[in-house]
Design a protein around this motif. Structure first.
Motif, PDB file in Angstrom:
ATOM      1  N   MET A   1       0.821  -1.206   0.000  1.00  0.00           N
ATOM      2  CA  MET A   1       0.000   0.000   0.000  1.00  0.00           C
ATOM      3  C   MET A   1       0.855   1.257   0.000  1.00  0.00           C
ATOM      4  O   MET A   1       0.538   2.252  -0.646  1.00  0.00           O
ATOM      5  N   LYS A   2       1.983   1.185   0.774  1.00  0.00           N
ATOM      6  CA  LYS A   2       2.868   2.346   0.821  1.00  0.00           C
ATOM      7  C   LYS A   2       3.475   2.623  -0.554  1.00  0.00           C
ATOM      8  O   LYS A   2       3.570   3.770  -0.991  1.00  0.00           O
ATOM      9  N   ALA A   3       3.867   1.524  -1.242  1.00  0.00           N
ATOM     10  CA  ALA A   3       4.416   1.702  -2.586  1.00  0.00           C
ATOM     11  C   ALA A   3       3.366   2.252  -3.550  1.00  0.00           C
ATOM     12  O   ALA A   3       3.652   3.077  -4.426  1.00  0.00           O
ATOM     13  N   LEU A   5       0.761   4.174  -2.723  1.00  0.00           N
ATOM     14  CA  LEU A   5       0.553   5.590  -2.446  1.00  0.00           C
ATOM     15  C   LEU A   5       1.717   6.419  -2.947  1.00  0.00           C
ATOM     16  O   LEU A   5       1.524   7.546  -3.450  1.00  0.00           O
ATOM     17  N   GLN A   6       2.913   5.881  -2.839  1.00  0.00           N
ATOM     18  CA  GLN A   6       4.073   6.600  -3.330  1.00  0.00           C
ATOM     19  C   GLN A   6       4.024   6.756  -4.840  1.00  0.00           C
ATOM     20  O   GLN A   6       4.362   7.811  -5.402  1.00  0.00           O
ATOM     21  N   SER A   7       3.516   5.705  -5.543  1.00  0.00           N
ATOM     22  CA  SER A   7       3.397   5.786  -6.999  1.00  0.00           C
ATOM     23  C   SER A   7       2.340   6.805  -7.418  1.00  0.00           C
ATOM     24  O   SER A   7       2.503   7.532  -8.399  1.00  0.00           O
ATOM     25  N   ARG A   9       1.467   9.454  -5.657  1.00  0.00           N
ATOM     26  CA  ARG A   9       2.010  10.787  -5.432  1.00  0.00           C
ATOM     27  C   ARG A   9       3.023  11.185  -6.500  1.00  0.00           C
ATOM     28  O   ARG A   9       3.156  12.343  -6.861  1.00  0.00           O
ATOM     29  N   GLY A 474      12.801   8.296  -2.741  1.00  0.00           N
ATOM     30  CA  GLY A 474      11.479   8.535  -3.299  1.00  0.00           C
ATOM     31  C   GLY A 474      11.455   8.694  -4.787  1.00  0.00           C
ATOM     32  O   GLY A 474      10.377   8.829  -5.364  1.00  0.00           O
TER      33      GLY A 474
END
Length: 552
Positions: A1-3, A5-7, A9, A474
């Protein structure tokens, strides 16, 4: 999920806003398609309406809470197919459509103040009531959209021997291109004449909304008959031609005979009065007989008479010297009645002087020995028989110069060349249904093209961006297509070595002898660079700019 959300953003606010707008548009588009497909089929309730009628019908539909659609600038009202008949019945109960402004009939007297009204006002209201009632009646005829009736009812003047006859004029407004035939126009004339006292049919003029004179008003009946002489001749010719065709079609088949009749007619009106006396035929009407007897004696002497000069003088006298005389008279009067014959001969209009008839007969199609359909003309005997039938039908009279010609010729087949096309049918299917299917199909094609040409490239680009690894700071990791080493997107999109990678791996690329693999590397590099430019044009442009800046 973190990856993930990072994608997301990493896509940036502009791309996220564009993707959200496109998604909302696609969702609204599919909602519109589903609503259109699932909506009930609409059918025409009324067409060619006046705006006044359209407004009243819409108010009635809103009161009934019935769905409707206005088309063609409000002149057509469409409702669901399952409610059309029910709504028409309710509109008829409310006397809708009324054909524009409602016509006032005898209800004009309902709210009238009769106590203070004068005789003039009463007469005017009577004429208005008659005009309104006649307009309502004429409007009930099929395809009549609106009508105006004007009555002229002159008042009888005192001490006047001549009385002016009433007259009327009617203006008809038809639906679309519909027109009334001659029988319908005459029916309107006689209906109006029977509704107004002392109004005669020939005193009524009828005009349509295009200014065409349908019926002319005449001063007397003779003028009307004289004007209609041509119509009488055409009607007589048409009746004879239709009778001949119906008779011969029983033998040669329907559609295989055409007849034309030309009649020369005498439309002179002649009135003859004749009196005939017969002297040989007489009857005693009266007889009078008168008988008179007279006797007289003379004693005073002998009168001077003619008898005294006769030879026998003594015969006229008696012995005493007296004379006597007698007279008888008979009168008979006979009155005879001589027979008399009075004849009044009136020669009506339309006496036939001469007839000319031309009949064209088609042959027969037979199958020959080879199985082919060929044309076979009629024999002369058959033509003679058909000629005899035509002569008997028209009342042939050779003394007045009648002519009959029956000719056998092959007919041209125009049915396939000029087939009747129904305006409401396309390829044998209903026009409204095809239009609805075509509109839905067009919208579906637009949706598919939008998905393939717009949404699919955006989604594929977003998926590829999300599938690429992310560096420790990032930034997205890209693969150097020339060296195969992972790299980070630096400022301006330039590729930079990935931190943390061993120097041995980076030195391996530098220690490769380019001369030995130059051709193979160039071919693969060109292919891979082309793929990179196609998929990531902005990043490739940034890298090239960075190289240019470093060289400078």
């Amino acid at each position: 999920m973190k990856a993930f959300l990072q994608s997301v953003r990493s896509l940036g606010p502009m791309r996220l806003a564009a993707m959200a707008g496109i998604g909302i548009g696609i969702l609204a588009f599919f909602i519109y398609i589903m609503a259109r497909v699932s909506s009930p089929q609409m059918e025409l309730l009324y067409g060619n309406l006046d705006l006044a009628d359209s407004g009243r019908i819409v108010e009635r539909l809103e009161a009934e809470r019935a769905p409707y659609q206005l088309r063609r600038d409000g002149t057509e009202i469409w409702v669901p197919a399952d409610l059309k008949n029910q709504l028409r019945v309710k509109m008829a109960e409310a006397s809708l459509p009324a054909g524009g402004a409602p016509s006032l009939g005898y209800e004009v007297f309902d709210n009238a103040d009769t106590f203070g009204s004068t005789s003039f006002m009463q007469n005017v209201n009577l004429v208005r009531a008659l005009e309104g009632e006649l307009a309502r009646t004429i409007r009930s005829i099929d395809r009549v959209r609106n009508v105006r009736v004007h009555l002229v009812m002159p008042k009888r003047e005192l001490f006047s021997r001549e009385e002016q006859e009433p007259s009327a004029s009617i203006v008809l407004q038809m639906e679309g291109g519909a027109r009334l035939n001659r029988q319908q126009v005459e029916a309107i004339q006689h209906m109006v004449a029977a509704s107004v006292p002392k109004l005669k049919p020939h005193r009524i003029s009828i005009v349509d909304d295009r200014g065409t004179l349908l019926a002319r008003g005449y001063e007397n009946q003779q003028d009307m008959l004289a004007h209609s002489s041509e119509e009488m001749r055409l009607a007589y010719e048409s009746r004879l031609a239709r009778t001949i065709e119906q008779l011969l079609e029983r033998s040669v088949g329907v559609g295989n005979v055409r007849a034309e009749v030309s009649a020369e007619m005498d439309f002179n009106r002649v009135a003859t009065t004749e009196e005939i006396f017969d002297p040989d035929s007489r009857v005693v009407r009266s007889e009078v007989t008168i008988n008179e007897n007279e006797q007289s004696e003379d004693t005073e002497g002998n009168p001077v008479t003619v008898q005294q000069n006769l030879p026998d003088v003594n015969a006229a006298f008696n012995s005493s010297g007296r004379s006597s005389s007698s007279a008888n008279r008979t009168q008979e009067t006979v009155n005879y009645e001589i027979s008399k014959t009075v004849r009044n001969h009136v020669k009506e209009l339309g006496e036939v002087r001469r007839l000319s008839v031309a009949v064209l007969v088609n042959g027969r199609m037979i199958t020959n020995a080879e199985g082919q359909r060929v044309y076979e003309p009629l024999s002369q005997q058959q033509l003679d028989q058909l000629s005899s039938l035509v002569r008997s039908t028209i009342g042939f009279d050779g003394n007045r110069g009648d002519m009959v010609e029956v000719v056998n010729m092959q007919f041209a087949d125009f049915e396939d060349m000029f087939a009747e096309i129904d305006d409401n049918k396309i390829f044998g299917m209903d026009r409204d249904f095809l239009e609805k299917v075509a509109s839905n199909l067009g919208l579906s094609i637009v949706a598919i093209l939008f998905l393939l040409l717009v949404l699919r490239p955006l989604v594929s680009r977003a998926v590829e961006s999300m599938s690429q690894p992310v560096g420790p700071d990032g930034r997205r990791l890209l693969t150097d297509q020339t060296t195969g080493a992972p790299a980070l997107t630096g400022p301006g999109g330039a590729l930079a070595p990935v931190p943390g990678m061993g120097l041995d791996e980076m030195e391996m690329d530098e220690l490769i002898d380019i001369e030995k693999v130059e051709g193979r590397v160039k071919a693969s590099s060109m292919r891979k660079i082309g793929e990179i430019v196609d998929k990531h044009p902005e990043e490739a442009l940034s890298i090239i700019r960075n190289w240019l800046y470093q060289e400078n």
